[in-house]
Design a protein around this motif. Structure first.
Motif, mmCIF file in Angstrom:
data_model
loop_
_atom_site.group_PDB
_atom_site.id
_atom_site.type_symbol
_atom_site.label_atom_id
_atom_site.label_comp_id
_atom_site.label_asym_id
_atom_site.label_seq_id
_atom_site.Cartn_x
_atom_site.Cartn_y
_atom_site.Cartn_z
ATOM 1 N N UNK A 82 0.785 -1.214 -0.217
ATOM 2 C CA UNK A 82 -0.096 0.025 -0.024
ATOM 3 C C UNK A 82 0.900 1.143 -0.146
ATOM 4 N N UNK A 83 1.829 1.307 0.996
ATOM 5 C CA UNK A 83 3.013 2.273 0.785
ATOM 6 C C UNK A 83 3.559 2.009 -0.699
ATOM 7 N N UNK A 84 4.235 1.243 -0.421
ATOM 8 C CA UNK A 84 5.439 1.177 -1.987
ATOM 9 C C UNK A 84 5.094 1.044 -3.030
ATOM 10 N N UNK A 85 5.594 1.248 -4.067
ATOM 11 C CA UNK A 85 5.325 0.552 -5.563
ATOM 12 C C UNK A 85 6.303 -0.931 -5.410
ATOM 13 N N UNK A 86 5.278 -2.103 -5.229
ATOM 14 C CA UNK A 86 6.274 -3.426 -4.676
ATOM 15 C C UNK A 86 6.995 -4.018 -6.057
ATOM 16 N N UNK A 87 8.559 -4.727 -6.410
ATOM 17 C CA UNK A 87 8.098 -5.484 -6.589
ATOM 18 C C UNK A 87 8.723 -6.984 -6.846
ATOM 19 N N UNK A 88 8.639 -7.615 -6.781
ATOM 20 C CA UNK A 88 9.262 -8.940 -6.027
ATOM 21 C C UNK A 88 10.245 -9.936 -7.339
ATOM 22 N N UNK A 89 11.422 -9.954 -6.642
ATOM 23 C CA UNK A 89 12.673 -9.696 -7.844
ATOM 24 C C UNK A 89 13.432 -11.279 -7.658
ATOM 25 N N UNK A 90 13.628 -11.603 -7.957
ATOM 26 C CA UNK A 90 13.649 -13.404 -7.958
ATOM 27 C C UNK A 90 15.146 -13.091 -9.041
ATOM 28 N N UNK A 91 16.228 -13.933 -8.811
ATOM 29 C CA UNK A 91 17.082 -13.791 -9.549
ATOM 30 C C UNK A 91 17.123 -16.338 -10.296
ATOM 31 N N UNK A 92 16.101 -16.125 -10.411
ATOM 32 C CA UNK A 92 15.070 -16.950 -11.272
ATOM 33 C C UNK A 92 16.165 -18.575 -12.365
ATOM 34 N N UNK A 93 16.538 -17.612 -12.754
ATOM 35 C CA UNK A 93 16.556 -18.113 -14.170
ATOM 36 C C UNK A 93 17.761 -19.219 -14.392
ATOM 37 N N UNK A 94 18.185 -19.269 -13.328
ATOM 38 C CA UNK A 94 19.159 -21.112 -13.121
ATOM 39 C C UNK A 94 18.055 -21.653 -13.548
ATOM 40 N N UNK A 95 17.182 -22.079 -12.847
ATOM 41 C CA UNK A 95 16.433 -22.765 -12.953
ATOM 42 C C UNK A 95 15.272 -23.014 -13.756
ATOM 43 N N UNK A 96 15.789 -23.072 -14.728
ATOM 44 C CA UNK A 96 13.847 -22.797 -15.617
ATOM 45 C C UNK A 96 12.549 -23.476 -15.531
#
Lengths: 176, 176
Positions: A82-96
């Motif tokens: 509600x207070x921030x522009x939230x992004x969920x950022x995960x370094x997931x690409x090694x494991x498609x």
């Protein structure tokens, strides 16, 4: 304008180590202890010949679908959203094979977020936000003028260079 | 230090419209013409009752796995990858079934890139690079001091506010 906030998934929103350790115990009959994990990545805490097995767990479809969210993560992220522009950022690409699982996991446990807020990448240096919560300090290095919070995990307990949050209540105290 | 360059996938590296139109023809017996697509998104160029079918194509596993790379895209990106810190940034998150297909597509056609360079997101406003090539000008708006190149696509032909590249040879002329 709201400030942008990047939140990591594994070992920040989700107890990935607990799930790896469950799979490890199922495979080898014994889970790693807190002492064995102290200040180490899971893959470095196991005998070298078992490191490949851990990578295999992480690329098994379904592995990331059933992680436990950390206590209070859901409630605190709901308020942060509600207070921030939230992004969920995960370094997931090694494991498609993790990619779809991660989206479905977020949809299930964090239904107040939407897909526009998800970012699954390889190297987080392409991401720029005003704040970041992450258990990997390497993800902070490229940020410009950002406020960073190192989420405590077994592998980072000896790091001292970054402001630390030990749980989601501490995130709430700092950011809400 | 190399400058960072974000490159979009659909309608920039890959001829997504051609593949949608193939699937559309298979479903309805007739492909859209150049005139019908002029200055329109595919979903807006079809009768309203068919827009849902187009979305269904895009979330069908396999759809994004077999797109044609645009002419010269592979050779030019290979050279760009030597001179810039290249990231492939695709707003893929609306279609979770596309994620693994996109990774496999990049691995196949652009084997000189690696997973650390891939970024699949919802809204590109979390991404910050020095340069960006994209067919959607909305992805340029949040960039700070970046050089942007609008890759020509049927839907953007009437836009005049951004420097334009019509093909990968023109990208090479500008950036190599």
């Amino acid at each position: 304008m709201k400030r942008s906030l990047a939140i990591d998934m594994d070992e920040t929103m989700a107890d990935t180590t607990k799930e790896i350790n469950r799979w490890y115990e199922r495979e080898f009959g014994q889970a790693l202890t807190e002492e064995e994990l102290h200040a180490k990545d899971f893959g470095k805490a196991v005998p070298p010949e078992r490191a490949g097995v851990v990578k295999r767990f992480l690329n098994t479809p379904g592995f990331f679908r059933h992680l436990e969210p950390f206590p209070d993560a859901i409630d605190v992220v709901r308020e942060l959203n509600k207070r921030y522009e939230v992004f969920i950022v995960s370094a997931a690409m090694e494991f498609p094979n993790s990619l779809k699982d991660k989206v479905e996991w977020l949809d299930e446990f964090f239904p107040f977020l939407n897909w526009r807020q998800y970012c699954l990448c390889g190297d987080k240096s392409v991401v720029q936000t005003d704040l970041m919560i992450d258990d990997r300090s390497r993800n902070f290095i490229h940020l410009k003028d950002a406020r960073t919070y190192l989420y405590t995990a077994h592998h980072n307990v000896l790091e001292t260079a970054y402001e630390r949050v030990n749980n989601w209540q501490e995130v709430a105290t700092r950011l809400l």
